[in-house]
Design a protein around this motif. Structure first.
Motif, PDB file in Angstrom:
ATOM      1  N   PRO A  69       0.854  -0.655   0.106  1.00  0.00           N
ATOM      2  CA  PRO A  69      -0.185  -0.119  -0.070  1.00  0.00           C
ATOM      3  C   PRO A  69       0.903   1.294  -0.274  1.00  0.00           C
ATOM      4  CG  PRO A  69      -1.130  -1.595   1.852  1.00  0.00           C
ATOM      5  CD  PRO A  69       0.307  -1.911   1.151  1.00  0.00           C
ATOM      6  N   SER A  70       1.824   1.118   0.590  1.00  0.00           N
ATOM      7  CA  SER A  70       2.762   2.220   0.532  1.00  0.00           C
ATOM      8  C   SER A  70       3.152   2.759  -0.169  1.00  0.00           C
ATOM      9  CB  SER A  70       3.525   1.692   1.669  1.00  0.00           C
ATOM     10  OG  SER A  70       3.874   1.480   2.722  1.00  0.00           O
ATOM     11  N   CYS A  71       3.264   2.319  -1.383  1.00  0.00           N
ATOM     12  CA  CYS A  71       3.615   2.513  -3.115  1.00  0.00           C
ATOM     13  C   CYS A  71       3.652   3.978  -3.824  1.00  0.00           C
ATOM     14  CB  CYS A  71       3.614   0.792  -3.854  1.00  0.00           C
ATOM     15  SG  CYS A  71       4.995  -0.148  -3.326  1.00  0.00           S
ATOM     16  N   PHE A  72       1.716   3.452  -2.779  1.00  0.00           N
ATOM     17  CA  PHE A  72       0.686   4.328  -4.123  1.00  0.00           C
ATOM     18  C   PHE A  72       1.155   5.879  -2.815  1.00  0.00           C
ATOM     19  CE2 PHE A  72      -0.923  -0.158  -4.210  1.00  0.00           C
ATOM     20  CZ  PHE A  72      -1.365   0.547  -6.533  1.00  0.00           C
ATOM     21  N   VAL A  73       1.540   5.990  -2.134  1.00  0.00           N
ATOM     22  CA  VAL A  73       1.937   6.877  -1.534  1.00  0.00           C
ATOM     23  C   VAL A  73       2.634   7.619  -1.909  1.00  0.00           C
ATOM     24  CG1 VAL A  73       1.732   8.699   0.925  1.00  0.00           C
ATOM     25  CG2 VAL A  73       0.565   6.256   0.686  1.00  0.00           C
ATOM     26  N   VAL A  74       3.796   6.408  -1.827  1.00  0.00           N
ATOM     27  CA  VAL A  74       5.114   7.150  -2.913  1.00  0.00           C
ATOM     28  C   VAL A  74       5.188   7.361  -3.971  1.00  0.00           C
ATOM     29  CG1 VAL A  74       7.614   6.413  -3.117  1.00  0.00           C
ATOM     30  CG2 VAL A  74       6.466   5.755  -1.213  1.00  0.00           C
ATOM     31  N   ALA A  75       4.235   6.886  -4.960  1.00  0.00           N
ATOM     32  CA  ALA A  75       3.887   7.081  -6.123  1.00  0.00           C
ATOM     33  C   ALA A  75       3.499   8.883  -6.274  1.00  0.00           C
ATOM     34  CB  ALA A  75       3.151   6.281  -6.541  1.00  0.00           C
ATOM     35  N   TYR A  76       2.578   9.272  -5.471  1.00  0.00           N
ATOM     36  CA  TYR A  76       1.672  10.387  -5.323  1.00  0.00           C
ATOM     37  C   TYR A  76       2.891  10.661  -5.031  1.00  0.00           C
ATOM     38  CZ  TYR A  76      -1.168  13.989  -3.480  1.00  0.00           C
ATOM     39  OH  TYR A  76      -1.643  15.188  -3.061  1.00  0.00           O
ATOM     40  N   VAL A  77       4.300  10.797  -4.020  1.00  0.00           N
ATOM     41  CA  VAL A  77       5.175  11.781  -3.637  1.00  0.00           C
ATOM     42  C   VAL A  77       6.457  12.066  -5.187  1.00  0.00           C
ATOM     43  CG1 VAL A  77       6.998  12.125  -2.640  1.00  0.00           C
ATOM     44  CG2 VAL A  77       5.119  11.267  -1.685  1.00  0.00           C
ATOM     45  N   THR A 102       3.929   4.410 -14.235  1.00  0.00           N
ATOM     46  CA  THR A 102       5.597   4.696 -14.358  1.00  0.00           C
ATOM     47  C   THR A 102       6.292   4.609 -12.816  1.00  0.00           C
ATOM     48  OG1 THR A 102       6.031   5.012 -16.196  1.00  0.00           O
ATOM     49  CG2 THR A 102       7.602   5.473 -14.996  1.00  0.00           C
ATOM     50  N   SER A 103       5.503   5.519 -12.411  1.00  0.00           N
ATOM     51  CA  SER A 103       5.598   6.404 -10.924  1.00  0.00           C
ATOM     52  C   SER A 103       4.892   4.591  -9.572  1.00  0.00           C
ATOM     53  CB  SER A 103       5.055   7.071 -10.871  1.00  0.00           C
ATOM     54  OG  SER A 103       3.439   7.218 -10.137  1.00  0.00           O
ATOM     55  N   VAL A 104       4.280   4.386 -10.181  1.00  0.00           N
ATOM     56  CA  VAL A 104       3.783   2.817  -9.005  1.00  0.00           C
ATOM     57  C   VAL A 104       5.047   2.022  -9.298  1.00  0.00           C
ATOM     58  CG1 VAL A 104       1.974   0.941  -8.741  1.00  0.00           C
ATOM     59  CG2 VAL A 104       1.786   3.057  -9.485  1.00  0.00           C
ATOM     60  N   MET A 105       5.571   1.635 -10.511  1.00  0.00           N
ATOM     61  CA  MET A 105       6.585   0.627 -10.287  1.00  0.00           C
ATOM     62  C   MET A 105       7.918   1.204 -10.192  1.00  0.00           C
ATOM     63  SD  MET A 105       8.133  -0.895 -14.100  1.00  0.00           S
ATOM     64  CE  MET A 105       9.165   0.637 -14.293  1.00  0.00           C
ATOM     65  N   VAL A 106       8.063   1.848 -10.420  1.00  0.00           N
ATOM     66  CA  VAL A 106       9.408   2.645  -9.890  1.00  0.00           C
ATOM     67  C   VAL A 106       9.110   2.965  -7.887  1.00  0.00           C
ATOM     68  CG1 VAL A 106      10.794   4.768  -9.143  1.00  0.00           C
ATOM     69  CG2 VAL A 106      10.361   4.232 -11.454  1.00  0.00           C
ATOM     70  N   ALA A 107       8.467   2.794  -7.886  1.00  0.00           N
ATOM     71  CA  ALA A 107       7.886   2.927  -6.173  1.00  0.00           C
ATOM     72  C   ALA A 107       8.220   2.028  -5.511  1.00  0.00           C
ATOM     73  CB  ALA A 107       6.307   3.563  -5.515  1.00  0.00           C
ATOM     74  N   ASP A 112       9.544  -2.614  -2.033  1.00  0.00           N
ATOM     75  CA  ASP A 112       9.219  -3.485  -2.266  1.00  0.00           C
ATOM     76  C   ASP A 112      10.582  -4.359  -1.714  1.00  0.00           C
ATOM     77  OD1 ASP A 112       6.800  -2.853  -0.809  1.00  0.00           O
ATOM     78  OD2 ASP A 112       5.778  -3.578  -3.480  1.00  0.00           O
ATOM     79  N   ASP A 113      10.823  -5.714  -0.922  1.00  0.00           N
ATOM     80  CA  ASP A 113      11.743  -6.419  -2.104  1.00  0.00           C
ATOM     81  C   ASP A 113      11.017  -7.853  -2.394  1.00  0.00           C
ATOM     82  OD1 ASP A 113      13.005  -5.995   0.864  1.00  0.00           O
ATOM     83  OD2 ASP A 113      11.788  -7.176   1.668  1.00  0.00           O
ATOM     84  N   ILE A 114       9.840  -7.876  -2.801  1.00  0.00           N
ATOM     85  CA  ILE A 114       9.187  -8.458  -3.729  1.00  0.00           C
ATOM     86  C   ILE A 114       8.955  -7.644  -5.174  1.00  0.00           C
ATOM     87  CG2 ILE A 114       8.931 -10.276  -4.432  1.00  0.00           C
ATOM     88  CD1 ILE A 114       8.838 -12.270  -2.220  1.00  0.00           C
ATOM     89  N   TYR A 115       9.350  -8.037  -6.226  1.00  0.00           N
ATOM     90  CA  TYR A 115       8.156  -6.642  -7.267  1.00  0.00           C
ATOM     91  C   TYR A 115       8.285  -7.732  -8.615  1.00  0.00           C
ATOM     92  CZ  TYR A 115      12.810  -5.304  -7.910  1.00  0.00           C
ATOM     93  OH  TYR A 115      14.241  -5.287  -8.455  1.00  0.00           O
ATOM     94  N   TYR A 116       7.541  -6.949  -9.003  1.00  0.00           N
ATOM     95  CA  TYR A 116       7.001  -7.781 -10.882  1.00  0.00           C
ATOM     96  C   TYR A 116       8.580  -6.733 -11.365  1.00  0.00           C
ATOM     97  CZ  TYR A 116       2.961 -10.322  -9.585  1.00  0.00           C
ATOM     98  OH  TYR A 116       2.421 -10.980  -8.960  1.00  0.00           O
ATOM     99  N   ASN A 117       8.718  -7.466 -12.711  1.00  0.00           N
ATOM    100  CA  ASN A 117       9.645  -6.893 -13.502  1.00  0.00           C
ATOM    101  C   ASN A 117       9.057  -5.932 -14.264  1.00  0.00           C
ATOM    102  OD1 ASN A 117       8.337  -8.193 -15.732  1.00  0.00           O
ATOM    103  ND2 ASN A 117       9.867  -9.329 -15.723  1.00  0.00           N
ATOM    104  N   ASN A 118       9.417  -5.093 -15.073  1.00  0.00           N
ATOM    105  CA  ASN A 118       8.748  -4.056 -16.344  1.00  0.00           C
ATOM    106  C   ASN A 118       8.262  -4.878 -17.422  1.00  0.00           C
ATOM    107  OD1 ASN A 118      10.958  -2.700 -14.913  1.00  0.00           O
ATOM    108  ND2 ASN A 118      11.507  -1.673 -16.590  1.00  0.00           N
ATOM    109  N   ALA A 119       8.112  -5.555 -17.409  1.00  0.00           N
ATOM    110  CA  ALA A 119       7.237  -7.056 -18.363  1.00  0.00           C
ATOM    111  C   ALA A 119       6.396  -7.091 -18.355  1.00  0.00           C
ATOM    112  CB  ALA A 119       7.882  -7.908 -18.858  1.00  0.00           C
TER     113      ALA A 119
END
Length: 202
Positions: A69-77, A102-107, A112-119
């Protein structure tokens, strides 16, 4: 974890962020038309406005990205920082979707320790992997690679979002309080631990 990050609060946060971004995009679209300002074209711009709404797009990202959930706040930042550093590239209906994914992916990659790749994010966002790669690079350079969000800064943004969400729910809230309908964001100097409201303007 703040109240804003709890699972039951996420649908409200997604709806509220969508509303903020929608208002910003519409305001900047109108501003450009009124002043007949030439538009700077970037890799984030589509040829036409996407058929999917900002809210549906953000809900899709929330559903399939599986980031914290933190990713969406940070994406906003990140979106605010990008707007501050790139004043000639305002958020509008042609670029908001690509900036969002793009902002959510970068966040997610930063937090996060585990995240999906760009594809994978490219599929979620409805674009090609190559385009997702270009968007990521341009976004990072646009931010000046300033990805760190201090705990105090994060809490400040959370408090601001919570307050605005509560005001929006109030029957005598934003519609009747005479405030500008333009999107207001928090902009502050983290080194001095001070902050102030500032418009996301063109």
């Amino acid at each position: 974890m703040t109240d804003l990050e709890s699972p039951h609060a996420m649908p409200r946060l997604i709806a509220f962020l969508s509303s903020l971004l929608q208002k910003a995009a519409e305001s900047n679209d109108l501003d450009r038309q009124i002043h007949q300002q030439p538009q700077r074209i970037s890799v984030f711009h589509g040829l036409t406005r996407p058929a999917i709404s900002i809210r549906s797009y953000l809900e899709r990202i929330f559903k399939y990205a599986n980031c914290s959930p933190s990713c969406f706040v940070v994406a906003y930042v990140y979106l605010e920082r990008f707007a501050q550093r790139q004043p000639t590239l305002p958020l509008n209906s042609l670029n908001v979707h690509r900036l969002l994914i793009t902002s959510v992916m970068v966040a997610a990659k930063f937090l996060d320790d585990i995240y999906y790749n760009n594809a994978y994010y490219a599929k979620v966002g409805g674009i090609s992997t190559m385009e997702m790669n270009f968007l990521e690079v341009d976004f990072l350079f646009g931010l000046g690679f300033n990805l760190n969000v201090t705990p105090s800064a994060f809490q400040t943004y959370c408090s601001y979002l919570q307050r605005e969400m509560m005001m929006q729910q109030c029957p005598l809230g934003a519609v009747e309080d005479g405030r500008s309908q333009k999107l207001h964001l928090i902009c502050f100097n983290e080194d001095e631990a001070s902050h102030q409201k500032q418009e996301l303007a063109v």
